[in-house]
Design a protein around this motif. Sequence first.
Motif, PDB file in Angstrom:
ATOM      1  N   ARG A   1      -0.396   7.244  -2.138  1.00 27.66           N
ATOM      2  CA  ARG A   1      -0.661   5.822  -2.379  1.00 27.66           C
ATOM      3  C   ARG A   1      -1.758   5.713  -3.417  1.00 27.66           C
TER       4      ARG A   1
ATOM      5  N   ALA B   1       6.169   0.218 -12.435  1.00 25.54           N
ATOM      6  CA  ALA B   1       6.363  -0.973 -11.613  1.00 25.54           C
ATOM      7  C   ALA B   1       5.402  -2.052 -12.061  1.00 25.54           C
TER       8      ALA B   1
ATOM      9  N   THR C   1       8.406  -8.628  -8.441  1.00 24.62           N
ATOM     10  CA  THR C   1       8.248  -7.224  -8.813  1.00 24.62           C
ATOM     11  C   THR C   1       9.382  -6.751  -9.724  1.00 24.62           C
TER      12      THR C   1
ATOM     13  N   TYR D   1      10.844  -2.773 -11.202  1.00 25.33           N
ATOM     14  CA  TYR D   1      10.692  -1.332 -11.088  1.00 25.33           C
ATOM     15  C   TYR D   1      11.539  -0.601 -12.123  1.00 25.33           C
TER      16      TYR D   1
ATOM     17  N   LYS E   1      13.170   3.068  -8.133  1.00 28.63           N
ATOM     18  CA  LYS E   1      13.656   2.044  -7.202  1.00 28.63           C
ATOM     19  C   LYS E   1      14.054   2.674  -5.874  1.00 28.63           C
TER      20      LYS E   1
ATOM     21  N   ARG F   1      12.086   4.087  -3.846  1.00 26.92           N
ATOM     22  CA  ARG F   1      11.107   5.105  -3.439  1.00 26.92           C
ATOM     23  C   ARG F   1       9.674   4.606  -3.568  1.00 26.92           C
TER      24      ARG F   1
ATOM     25  N   THR G   1       6.810   1.390  -4.037  1.00 30.36           N
ATOM     26  CA  THR G   1       6.584  -0.025  -3.747  1.00 30.36           C
ATOM     27  C   THR G   1       5.242  -0.436  -4.323  1.00 30.36           C
TER      28      THR G   1
ATOM     29  N   SER H   1       2.311  -3.411  -4.713  1.00 30.40           N
ATOM     30  CA  SER H   1       1.790  -4.580  -4.028  1.00 30.40           C
ATOM     31  C   SER H   1       0.413  -4.896  -4.601  1.00 30.40           C
TER      32      SER H   1
ATOM     33  N   GLN I   1       2.674   2.486  -3.578  1.00 31.28           N
ATOM     34  CA  GLN I   1       3.073   3.409  -2.528  1.00 31.28           C
ATOM     35  C   GLN I   1       4.245   4.228  -3.050  1.00 31.28           C
TER      36      GLN I   1
END
Length: 115
Positions: free
Chosen positions: A19, A49, A57, A59, A64, A66, A68, A70, A81
């Motif tokens: 992360r 991203a 969002t 990507y 995509k 896999r 994320t 935020s 992440q």
Amino acid sequence: QVQLVESGGGLVQAGGSLRLSCAASGSSFGFRAMGWYRQHPGQQRELVALITGGGSTNYADSVKGRFTISRDNGKNTVYLQMNSLRPEDTAVYYCNAEGPLYLYWGQGTQVTVSS
């Protein structure tokens, strides 16, 4: 002066997770879009991203499902992440943030995925 500081990079085995965090400081304004890019040795920087202030969002096809992205607008922080990491995800990862006049970049954090 606006500064973006990334953290969370490192060495991980294929299939593992990391992360990344990027905290912006020194701004008196909010950022429009915030994003993550990466650069493989000898190649151009590429979008990983992007997230808008409203939470939309976008990507890269290669991540995509896999990765994320935020953000916490109150903290001016963006996260990435990364799950199911692959050796080809090895790169230097940079965060950026779109201000009213300028695009700001972090210093980069190395992500290495071993096979």
